[in-house]
Scaffold this active site. Structure first.
Site, mmCIF file in Angstrom:
data_model
loop_
_atom_site.group_PDB
_atom_site.id
_atom_site.type_symbol
_atom_site.label_atom_id
_atom_site.label_comp_id
_atom_site.label_asym_id
_atom_site.label_seq_id
_atom_site.Cartn_x
_atom_site.Cartn_y
_atom_site.Cartn_z
ATOM 1 N N HIS A 148 0.812 -0.990 -0.089
ATOM 2 C CA HIS A 148 -0.045 0.037 0.091
ATOM 3 C C HIS A 148 0.947 1.281 0.044
ATOM 4 C CE1 HIS A 148 -3.473 2.695 1.334
ATOM 5 N NE2 HIS A 148 -2.441 3.137 2.137
ATOM 6 N N GLU A 149 1.826 1.172 0.711
ATOM 7 C CA GLU A 149 2.873 2.342 1.003
ATOM 8 C C GLU A 149 3.658 2.536 -0.367
ATOM 9 O OE1 GLU A 149 2.264 4.506 3.237
ATOM 10 O OE2 GLU A 149 1.130 3.313 4.597
ATOM 11 N N HIS A 152 1.451 4.375 -2.969
ATOM 12 C CA HIS A 152 1.399 5.871 -2.908
ATOM 13 C C HIS A 152 2.840 6.362 -3.673
ATOM 14 C CE1 HIS A 152 -1.678 6.912 -0.447
ATOM 15 N NE2 HIS A 152 -1.589 5.742 0.572
ATOM 16 N N GLU A 223 -6.184 7.143 -1.368
ATOM 17 C CA GLU A 223 -6.104 6.047 -0.354
ATOM 18 C C GLU A 223 -6.755 4.836 -1.104
ATOM 19 O OE1 GLU A 223 -4.579 5.372 2.465
ATOM 20 O OE2 GLU A 223 -3.496 7.344 2.191
#
EC number: 3.4.24.-
Length: 295
Positions: A148-149, A152, A223
């Site tokens: 997930h990071e 980003h 997100e």
């Protein structure tokens, strides 16, 4: 991706200028300001430069400030062992899968279940996780969080949110100055400076709060994209497992410390009004979006 982001940025600023022009024309503010020695175009340029400048300075310093304020200990792959080596290797593998330059990887000591990515560019980024996250989550869940990071970073979210924040900053500065000047003309000459100063401060705070709702809205959309990107990198089940673990931690009535930590992160919350300021969508909505996706 870069050209698309710049194109969106230019379009946004064109809309900003057009909106301001329409508002000032409808209200007849332009001639009034010109008559009082205030050039609308110059003020707009000034606010734009300061608003964007402040946002980009924050972006350039983001990695340094995160390390300093969070006490992040960057992992040196040459001497790392055990859990640190395993964490670094996971990020390295996921970054290679995402075709990203290897970011710095760090750990900071905190009981909160948290992770974040920051940095001014894809080639100068940092992925950090809390010790609480490593103690709470299993390997599959950690994999989902890291993916997930990195999503980003791959999506350029740090730059995108900086551009949005810069536009909001420009709006805040411009309208707070215009309105404070208009208010100051309603009082005696000797009080005008004081009224203008106080009104500018109060309006800047008020408009900044309202602007944060806009920034938070865009953050929530990013997100969802990062969740989708994380699902592609680490697998949908790993991404869902990570979010479900966060939800269980947040919902556990006996773990008030965990609840407070997650609320501070704005991952979720029970206050509907405060949800407007949340940078993250509700965990339930994020999990549902992943379950309904085809990743």
């Amino acid at each position: 991706m870069w050209f698309k982001r710049i194109g969106l940025f230019l379009l946004t600023n064109i809309l900003v200028v057009v909106t301001i022009s329409i508002v000032t024309s409808v209200l007849g503010i332009g001639p009034y300001l010109d008559a009082n020695g205030i050039n609308l175009s110059s003020l707009l340029v000034f606010c734009f430069l300061w608003g964007m400048g402040g946002a980009f300075v924050s972006l350039l310093l983001s990695k340094f400030m995160a390390k300093m304020m969070m006490g992040v200990q960057v992992i040196d792959p040459r001497s790392a062992s055990g859990a640190e080596r395993e964490l670094y290797s996971r990020v390295e593998r996921l970054a290679r899968t995402a075709n990203l330059p290897m970011p710095e990887v760090g750990i900071y000591h905190s009981p909160e279940v948290n992770a974040f990515a920051t940095g001014p560019s894809k080639s100068s980024s940092l992925v950090a996780v809390s010790s609480g996250l490593l103690q709470t989550m299993d390997n599959a869940e950690v994999e989902g969080v890291l993916a997930h990071e990195l999503a980003h970073v791959a999506n350029g979210d740090m730059v995108t949110m900086t551009l949005i924040q810069g536009v909001v900053n420009a709006f805040v500065m411009f309208f707070s100055r215009i309105i404070s000047y208009a208010l100051s003309t309603m009082v005696k000459d000797e009080l005008q400076y004081t009224v203008r100063l106080i009104a500018n401060i109060v309006l800047s705070i008020l408009f900044s709060i309202l602007g944060s709702i806009i920034v938070a809205y865009f953050s929530r959309t990013r997100e969802y994209r990062a969740d989708a990107g994380g699902a592609k990198l680490a697998g949908r089940q790993n991404m869902i497992a990570a979010l479900e673990k966060l939800k269980r931690t947040f919902d556990a009535p006996e773990d008030e410390r965990g609840r407070e930590a997650l609320a501070t992160m704005k991952i979720s919350g029970h206050n509907k009004w405060m949800a407007l300021f949340s940078t993250h969508p509700p965990l339930e909505a994020r999990i549902a979006a992943l379950k309904n996706s085809g990743y």
